[in-house]
Design a protein around this motif. Sequence first.
Motif, PDB file in Angstrom:
ATOM      1  N   ASP A   7     -32.720  -2.499 -27.032  1.00  0.00           N
ATOM      2  CA  ASP A   7     -33.723  -3.438 -26.144  1.00  0.00           C
ATOM      3  C   ASP A   7     -32.853  -3.527 -24.780  1.00  0.00           C
ATOM      4  N   PRO A   8     -33.653  -3.598 -23.738  1.00  0.00           N
ATOM      5  CA  PRO A   8     -35.098  -3.757 -23.590  1.00  0.00           C
ATOM      6  C   PRO A   8     -35.669  -2.429 -24.020  1.00  0.00           C
ATOM      7  N   GLN A   9     -37.017  -2.477 -24.100  1.00  0.00           N
ATOM      8  CA  GLN A   9     -37.912  -1.508 -24.439  1.00  0.00           C
ATOM      9  C   GLN A   9     -37.967  -0.671 -23.037  1.00  0.00           C
ATOM     10  N   ALA A  10     -38.165  -1.360 -21.972  1.00  0.00           N
ATOM     11  CA  ALA A  10     -38.152  -0.824 -20.834  1.00  0.00           C
ATOM     12  C   ALA A  10     -37.624  -1.819 -19.626  1.00  0.00           C
ATOM     13  N   LEU A  11     -36.742  -0.883 -18.578  1.00  0.00           N
ATOM     14  CA  LEU A  11     -36.000  -1.770 -17.722  1.00  0.00           C
ATOM     15  C   LEU A  11     -36.235  -1.059 -16.369  1.00  0.00           C
ATOM     16  N   SER A  12     -36.489  -1.895 -15.461  1.00  0.00           N
ATOM     17  CA  SER A  12     -36.736  -1.312 -14.121  1.00  0.00           C
ATOM     18  C   SER A  12     -35.808  -2.174 -13.119  1.00  0.00           C
ATOM     19  N   ILE A  13     -34.899  -1.314 -12.348  1.00  0.00           N
ATOM     20  CA  ILE A  13     -33.868  -1.982 -11.526  1.00  0.00           C
ATOM     21  C   ILE A  13     -33.707  -1.475 -10.340  1.00  0.00           C
ATOM     22  N   GLN A  14     -33.229  -1.987  -9.248  1.00  0.00           N
ATOM     23  CA  GLN A  14     -33.121  -1.245  -7.937  1.00  0.00           C
ATOM     24  C   GLN A  14     -31.884  -0.336  -7.919  1.00  0.00           C
ATOM     25  N   GLU A  15     -32.255   0.746  -7.141  1.00  0.00           N
ATOM     26  CA  GLU A  15     -31.042   1.723  -7.081  1.00  0.00           C
ATOM     27  C   GLU A  15     -29.835   0.820  -6.543  1.00  0.00           C
ATOM     28  N   GLY A  16     -28.514   1.159  -7.092  1.00  0.00           N
ATOM     29  CA  GLY A  16     -27.341   0.633  -6.814  1.00  0.00           C
ATOM     30  C   GLY A  16     -27.013  -0.343  -7.848  1.00  0.00           C
ATOM     31  N   GLU A  17     -27.853  -1.002  -8.098  1.00  0.00           N
ATOM     32  CA  GLU A  17     -27.770  -2.184  -9.621  1.00  0.00           C
ATOM     33  C   GLU A  17     -27.203  -1.469 -10.651  1.00  0.00           C
ATOM     34  N   ASN A  18     -26.623  -2.479 -11.622  1.00  0.00           N
ATOM     35  CA  ASN A  18     -25.980  -1.786 -12.896  1.00  0.00           C
ATOM     36  C   ASN A  18     -27.264  -1.890 -13.861  1.00  0.00           C
ATOM     37  N   ALA A  19     -27.229  -1.236 -14.985  1.00  0.00           N
ATOM     38  CA  ALA A  19     -28.312  -0.995 -16.122  1.00  0.00           C
ATOM     39  C   ALA A  19     -27.369  -1.321 -17.170  1.00  0.00           C
ATOM     40  N   THR A  20     -27.967  -2.138 -18.068  1.00  0.00           N
ATOM     41  CA  THR A  20     -27.428  -2.475 -19.324  1.00  0.00           C
ATOM     42  C   THR A  20     -28.419  -2.358 -20.214  1.00  0.00           C
ATOM     43  N   MET A  21     -28.183  -1.539 -21.439  1.00  0.00           N
ATOM     44  CA  MET A  21     -29.282  -1.300 -22.473  1.00  0.00           C
ATOM     45  C   MET A  21     -28.382  -1.546 -23.965  1.00  0.00           C
ATOM     46  N   ASN A  22     -28.888  -2.113 -24.717  1.00  0.00           N
ATOM     47  CA  ASN A  22     -28.346  -2.460 -26.066  1.00  0.00           C
ATOM     48  C   ASN A  22     -28.968  -1.878 -27.008  1.00  0.00           C
ATOM     49  N   CYS A  23     -28.307  -1.636 -28.348  1.00  0.00           N
ATOM     50  CA  CYS A  23     -28.580  -0.973 -29.445  1.00  0.00           C
ATOM     51  C   CYS A  23     -28.253  -1.759 -30.818  1.00  0.00           C
ATOM     52  N   SER A  24     -28.938  -1.888 -31.552  1.00  0.00           N
ATOM     53  CA  SER A  24     -28.474  -2.640 -32.989  1.00  0.00           C
ATOM     54  C   SER A  24     -28.713  -1.669 -34.124  1.00  0.00           C
ATOM     55  N   TYR A  25     -28.063  -1.886 -35.155  1.00  0.00           N
ATOM     56  CA  TYR A  25     -28.298  -1.047 -36.165  1.00  0.00           C
ATOM     57  C   TYR A  25     -27.896  -1.760 -37.602  1.00  0.00           C
ATOM     58  N   LYS A  26     -28.244  -1.201 -38.680  1.00  0.00           N
ATOM     59  CA  LYS A  26     -28.239  -1.852 -39.966  1.00  0.00           C
ATOM     60  C   LYS A  26     -26.976  -1.616 -40.790  1.00  0.00           C
ATOM     61  N   THR A  27     -27.048  -0.302 -40.894  1.00  0.00           N
ATOM     62  CA  THR A  27     -25.955   0.169 -42.110  1.00  0.00           C
ATOM     63  C   THR A  27     -24.701   0.527 -41.393  1.00  0.00           C
ATOM     64  N   SER A  28     -23.463   0.793 -42.311  1.00  0.00           N
ATOM     65  CA  SER A  28     -22.510   0.947 -41.593  1.00  0.00           C
ATOM     66  C   SER A  28     -22.472   2.534 -40.947  1.00  0.00           C
ATOM     67  N   ILE A  29     -21.553   2.748 -40.010  1.00  0.00           N
ATOM     68  CA  ILE A  29     -21.546   4.058 -39.237  1.00  0.00           C
ATOM     69  C   ILE A  29     -20.201   4.673 -39.149  1.00  0.00           C
ATOM     70  N   ASN A  30     -20.304   6.011 -39.109  1.00  0.00           N
ATOM     71  CA  ASN A  30     -19.230   6.880 -38.628  1.00  0.00           C
ATOM     72  C   ASN A  30     -18.960   6.732 -36.943  1.00  0.00           C
TER      73      ASN A  30
END
Lengths: 111, 111
Positions: A7-30
């Motif tokens: 999330d988010p599904q889509a993100l629109s920002i101005q050049e120079g700004e920072n962009a943060t994207m998140n990811c969630s998962y369900k099972t244990s991972i390596n």
Amino acid sequence: SQQGEEDPQALSIQEGENATMNCSYKTSINNLQWYRQNSGRGLVHLILIRSNEREKHSGRLRVTLDTSKKSSSLLITASRAADTASYFCATASDSNYQLIWGAGTKLIIKP
Amino acid sequence: EPEVTQTPSHQVTQMGQEVILRCVPISNHLYFYWYRQILGQKVEFLVSFYNNEISEKSEIFDDQFSVERPDGSNFTLKIRSTKLEDSAMYFCASRQHYGYTFGSGTRLTVV
């Protein structure tokens, strides 16, 4: 089953700004990996973070991993127009390294 | 930097025809994969290959699909009798340890 969900599904920002994207998962991972895909093109590996790591940097990219919350974030600092792309997280488990993918965040950097 | 090479980049085929998608993985990698991405959807795992045999396959990878590593360098995905729903971007990947390297994909259009 769905594993990574960005999330988010889509993100629109101005050049120079920072962009943060998140990811969630369900099972244990390596490990958890982030990829970039320009429209209709190939998958470019950005960064891999292992389950025993909490933060990793690569150039303007910063990835965090919180295994207690089963979530990760990708931060792109000082964004550029060329960062416009879709960003996907993918997880690999200990039992196999088959990647399970999220649906992606479409990032648009406005000049 | 070593690359995974996929050919062709685009393939248009008639329904019911056989197609072979070709990949040249990175030479010292041991694990090989095919993934696909239907337009606008998540990337999906198809099959993994190690030590000259399939190690895992998904439900998508039915009897219509097969993989081969015929000569120690090429890694092919064959679809015997294509269906409209096989239209997708097909990605080959290889890895040595944790990190994957993906090819730039073959866009398959079944008409």
